[in-house]
Design a protein around this motif. Structure first.
Motif, PDB file in Angstrom:
ATOM      1  N   ASN A 252       0.801  -1.223   0.000  1.00 57.31           N
ATOM      2  CA  ASN A 252       0.000   0.000   0.000  1.00 57.31           C
ATOM      3  C   ASN A 252       0.838   1.280   0.000  1.00 57.31           C
ATOM      4  O   ASN A 252       1.741   1.429   0.826  1.00 57.31           O
ATOM      5  CB  ASN A 252      -0.911  -0.018   1.225  1.00 57.31           C
ATOM      6  N   THR A 284       1.255   0.671   5.479  1.00 54.37           N
ATOM      7  CA  THR A 284       1.927   1.537   4.500  1.00 54.37           C
ATOM      8  C   THR A 284       3.304   0.970   4.183  1.00 54.37           C
ATOM      9  O   THR A 284       4.235   1.079   4.979  1.00 54.37           O
ATOM     10  CB  THR A 284       2.066   2.966   5.044  1.00 54.37           C
ATOM     11  N   ALA A 402       2.515   4.547  -7.576  1.00 53.99           N
ATOM     12  CA  ALA A 402       1.596   3.914  -6.622  1.00 53.99           C
ATOM     13  C   ALA A 402       0.835   2.762  -7.268  1.00 53.99           C
ATOM     14  O   ALA A 402       0.607   1.720  -6.641  1.00 53.99           O
ATOM     15  CB  ALA A 402       0.624   4.947  -6.075  1.00 53.99           C
ATOM     16  N   ALA A 411      -4.741   2.715  -0.276  1.00 53.05           N
ATOM     17  CA  ALA A 411      -3.805   3.785  -0.625  1.00 53.05           C
ATOM     18  C   ALA A 411      -4.247   5.058   0.064  1.00 53.05           C
ATOM     19  O   ALA A 411      -5.424   5.229   0.402  1.00 53.05           O
ATOM     20  CB  ALA A 411      -3.735   4.006  -2.136  1.00 53.05           C
ATOM     21  N   THR A 439      -3.144   4.530   5.543  1.00 55.20           N
ATOM     22  CA  THR A 439      -3.649   3.496   4.632  1.00 55.20           C
ATOM     23  C   THR A 439      -4.407   2.413   5.401  1.00 55.20           C
ATOM     24  O   THR A 439      -5.273   1.748   4.850  1.00 55.20           O
ATOM     25  CB  THR A 439      -2.500   2.824   3.865  1.00 55.20           C
TER      26      THR A 439
END
Length: 480
Positions: A252, A284, A402, A411, A439
């Motif tokens: 993420n 994250t 991303a 995200a 996240t």
């Protein structure tokens, strides 16, 4: 102390007579022995679920809801004991462990309240004499295979909707965290749930999980865990005609734009990366920062990461607890070793030297930079307190990076630009989107799930759960 399977309303020893120690990841303390069950134990549980299904489905929604509410009340009454046991067996810090028990209670209360919500819909027919509507029917006995990282919340968020919509259940908890689910079974038992409606079989996934997939009386499988195991379950279960719901991995990203408040963005990054020791599918893993604030963000992130308290999860000031097991710890350390070869280590990556931590599976929270987008630590899920920093020129480059992953769970973006925040919602390829928050984090009244390789099947939690645990019936009713 030995604990037993819960089958047909009774606590039963495994027919194998074999048990597995449940050890604390903090100090190796034995928290009890749980069954290493055999296929015959699973078959008994499935038979109990099958027998109890006709009577359970005939109860009203309100009658079924009363059992969920009673169970929630019992968990609330025993919250301190349950939370302490969860923390001891999983390693989650105190506030997070207690918070997870609260979350399980909230999920049960939410689905108990669903008993008073609309069910089905009336649709105008082309024929004026036809009453056209839909209703829903439960599937039957369903199999739940749950993970160790949320050892009470995830089992409950599968159990509660399965039950309120009229299904019966056989659950296989994670080997590493059986005691949390034991507490849920105990609460259902004390709530007076009819025998056979919920059954719990402890044991290896290769025996109990695989047996669920192959048993023809299990009508659906809901699984949370690794991609490797999930895909195997999907292939076998669908070949046997079962519905399948999978929640799997994530890699993420958090994008931090140059207009963001750096201090707030750092706190968001630290929470997302290092809470629960990074052992979340929504953690994250990648922090993508616009070049205008990259150095300021990096320096503040490293300073803040070094401040985090690593220690006994039962201590109130602990931020990072142990990895759940030696194998999990070893996997994280192996990825850190790989990261040192692929990138620049900014902080962490070491084993704490404090005497009280030497018997636990601890590692200091870790930050890398100068990471190639093709590096293993940039692409593979680590499931530990490890994150990687990336510098990008602008929003567009950040979103491309991303989205450059096989996963699509969660995200986040940090920005004060409303236009870019709205663009991000459209551009990012995930199921869970956070603007100016971590996240990680999901409330029980909304759908949970991702896209790409992160999830398959319908979403979990919220009203969406009905899609998996029921099938639609369309009714044409005409006058004589």
């Amino acid at each position: 102390m030995r604990y037993f399977n819960y089958i047909d309303g009774q606590w039963k020893e495994p027919t194998s007579g074999e048990y597995r120690e449940n050890l604390s990841p903090h100090d190796g303390d034995n928290l009890g022995e749980f069954p290493s069950s055999a296929a015959v134990d699973l078959n008994d549980a499935v038979e109990a679920a099958k027998r109890s299904f006709p009577a359970w489905r005939k109860l009203s929604f309100q009658q079924r809801a009363s059992y969920l509410q009673k169970t929630a009340d019992l968990l609330k009454k025993n919250m301190q004991e349950i939370g302490q046991d969860l923390i001891k067996e999983e390693g989650k810090p105190l506030a997070e462990g207690m918070g997870e028990v609260n979350r399980a209670i909230s999920i049960l209360e939410y689905y108990a309240a669903e008993a008073r919500q609309p069910f089905g819909e009336v649709i105008p027919s082309v024929n004026a004499d036809t009453f056209l509507y839909t209703t829903r029917a439960p599937l039957g006995p369903v199999g739940l295979i749950t993970p160790w990282n949320f050892p009470i919340a995830i089992p409950v968020w599968k159990l509660a909707p399965a039950l309120i919509y009229g299904n019966t259940v056989v659950i296989k908890p994670a080997d590493l965290t059986p005691k949390s689910v034991y507490h849920v079974m105990k609460a259902f038992d004390e709530a007076g749930l009819p025998a056979g409606v919920v059954n719990c079989v402890f044991g290896k996934g290769s025996v109990i999980g695989e047996g669920m997939v192959e048993n023809p009386d299990i009508k659906a499988i809901s699984f949370t865990g690794s991609n490797q195991v999930g895909i195997q379950i999907q292939n076998k279960a669908t070949a046997n005609g079962k519905k399948v719901q999978l929640e799997m991995g994530g890699k993420n990203p958090l994008i931090v734009l140059s207009d963001a408040d750096v201090d707030k963005a750092v706190e968001i990054a630290v929470g997302g990366a290092f809470k629960s020791t990074g052992q979340k599918c929504t953690a994250t893993s990648r922090i993508i920062v616009e070049e205008g604030i990259y150095e300021a963000f990096r320096d503040r992130l490293v300073l803040r990461t070094k401040e985090l308290k690593v220690g006994d999860p039962l201590n109130a000031d602990t931020f990072v607890g142990p990895a759940v097991s030696k194998a999990q710890w070893a996997g994280v350390m192996e990825m850190i070793k790989t990261g040192k070869e692929e990138a620049t280590l900014l902080c962490g990556g070491e084993i704490p030297l404090e005497e009280e931590l030497v018997n636990g599976f601890y590692v200091k929270p870790t930050v890398f930079e100068n990471v190639s987008p093709d590096a293993r630590i940039a692409r593979e899920e680590i499931f530990g307190p490890v994150t990687a920093l990336f510098k990008v020129k602008n929003y567009e480059e950040g979103v491309r990076m991303a989205n450059d992953t096989e996963y699509g769970l969660s995200a986040a973006i940090c920005t004060n630009d409303l236009t870019l925040a709205q663009r991000f919602i459209d551009d990012i390829e995930v199921g869970l989107i956070h603007v100016n928050s971590e996240t990680a984090g999901s409330e029980p009244q909304v759908p949970f799930g991702g896209c790409k390789s992160s999830s398959t099947g319908s979403r979990e939690q919220g009203k969406t759960a009905i899609e998996f645990y029921t099938q639609v019936k369309t009714v044409y009713m005409d006058r004589m």
